[in-house]
Design an enzyme around this catalytic site. Structure first.
Site, short mmCIF file in Angstrom:
data_model
loop_
_atom_site.label_atom_id
_atom_site.label_comp_id
_atom_site.label_asym_id
_atom_site.label_seq_id
_atom_site.Cartn_x
_atom_site.Cartn_y
_atom_site.Cartn_z
N ASN A 150 38.06 32.46 47.38
CA ASN A 150 37.31 33.39 47.18
C ASN A 150 36.42 33.94 48.16
OD1 ASN A 150 38.20 34.41 44.45
ND2 ASN A 150 36.72 32.99 43.58
N ASP A 156 42.54 21.68 37.15
CA ASP A 156 41.44 22.54 38.28
C ASP A 156 41.99 22.61 39.48
OD1 ASP A 156 38.33 23.30 38.45
OD2 ASP A 156 38.62 22.43 40.16
N HIS A 159 37.72 38.22 46.13
CA HIS A 159 37.94 37.89 44.72
C HIS A 159 39.27 38.48 44.22
CE1 HIS A 159 34.19 36.09 43.67
NE2 HIS A 159 33.78 36.97 44.51
N GLU A 202 38.65 28.78 37.45
CA GLU A 202 39.96 28.13 38.07
C GLU A 202 40.45 27.02 37.16
OE1 GLU A 202 36.60 26.39 40.59
OE2 GLU A 202 37.12 28.10 39.27
#
Length: 357
Positions: A234, A226, A239, A269
């Protein structure tokens, strides 16, 4: 459409040559199907020379010939070049008496041709491509049955060429369909942004590997990754910048892991990696390589300030008794431990305790 175009015009000749090119017949090897037609027409017409020829831009090329011994001649001495300018059979009973051919080198010299009869080879849309013709060293005529046979065999030449064309087109269509199917299969199995396996394809690959392990193959390792604080990227950069980071991370994964390792984007992610024939310790070494790459590699090209990210990783083993749900649950718990311990680290499954970076 071409009937109203002058057959001697440049436009007509361009279209005629395009029609000829569509059959892809020029400069192909000899073939028995054509050779047999030439032999039969020679016998029926009692002619020492028989030829299947095509009129190219600047030459006359023979697909099959009997009695000439050459595969092509210059266009300026071709009798067939005249034959394709008019419909029906083109017959020259005595070339020495025809002003178009009396001074032709093939008439005045070797092989001293005196008689010619040619039937048009026409494309589906009526463009003359060449002729099936017979020639003799003596002036003569053809009987009605010989004329019929010459035209009928010319029709057979074109029927065979059209069949070859259809087979070629079908083969090309099959190649295109296979390529399209492969591309669709790839698209159905990959994440469109990163090119890594999507969740469904990764699950299939996991089950395949598990089946191998159950049949005696070495155990594997499963890793869940992760990206740390990705939401901040973001929120602050947008984005599009987030997508650039995801793509760059996928590229780093390809550097950090083996070609045999199976990488997938699990969502957002979050990523998963399966390492066949690898222990947890070996998987941890691969995770360390990824940590080092992340620490030294900017995640965006051309930005005014360098952007670096880190990742939290959980690793567990895959054995013959593993299920995907269990393995994912374990790696997710280990990943959660890595985040709880400060992120930017790897936590591995062990027999009693967790190893951490």
């Amino acid at each position: 459409m071409h009937d109203i175009i002058d057959r001697c015009s440049a436009e007509y000749e361009t279209r005629r040559l395009q029609a000829l090119d569509s059959y892809q017949i020029l400069d192909t090897p000899e073939e028995s199907a054509f050779d047999e037609i030439v032999e039969v027409v020679s016998i029926i017409c009692e002619a020492p020379i028989a030829v299947i020829n095509f009129i190219d831009r600047d030459r006359q090329w023979f697909k099959s010939e009997k009695g000439l011994g050459v595969r092509e001649t210059p266009l300026d001495i071709s009798i067939c070049a005249h034959a394709i300018l008019q419909p029906g059979l083109f017959i020259v009973p005595d070339t020495t008496r025809d002003p178009r051919f009396a001074n032709n080198p093939l008439v005045t010299g070797e092989p001293h041709l005196r008689f010619y009869s040619g039937a048009l080879l026409e494309s589906r849309d009526g463009y003359p491509l060449g002729t099936l013709c017979v020639l003799d060293y003596q002036p003569r005529e053809l009987a009605e049955r010989q004329r019929f046979a010459l035209q009928a065999l010319a029709n057979q030449v074109m029927a065979h060429m059209q069949l070859m064309q259809a087979h070629s087109e079908q083969a090309e269509l099959i190649r295109e369909l296979k390529a399209t199917r492969q591309e669709l299969t790839k698209l159905a199995a990959t994440d469109p942004l990163t090119g890594l396996l999507n969740r469904r394809a990764f699950e299939q690959r996991y089950n395949q590997e598990l089946a191998l392990i159950q049949r005696g193959a070495p155990a594997a390792a499963l890793m869940m990754i992760d990206l740390d604080h990705f939401k901040t990227v973001n929120d602050t950069l947008g984005h599009q910048a987030g997508d650039e980071v995801i793509v760059r991370f996928a590229e780093l994964c390809r550097e950090a892991f083996r070609q045999a390792d199976v990488m997938g984007r699990w969502g957002g992610e979050e990523f998963v990696v399966m390492l066949p024939k690898a222990s947890v310790a070996e998987a941890q070494h691969a995770a360390e390589r990824l940590h080092r790459l992340l620490a030294t590699t900017p995640m965006r090209d051309g930005s005014s300030s360098s952007l670096y990210i880190s990742a939290s990783i959980g690793i567990c083993s895959m054995s013959s008794s593993s299920t995907m749900d269990e393995s994912l649950h374990i790696t997710d718990e280990l990943l959660y431990q890595a985040k709880e311990q400060g992120r930017n680290r790897t936590v591995c499954e062990t027999e009693g305790t967790s190893l951490q970076r």
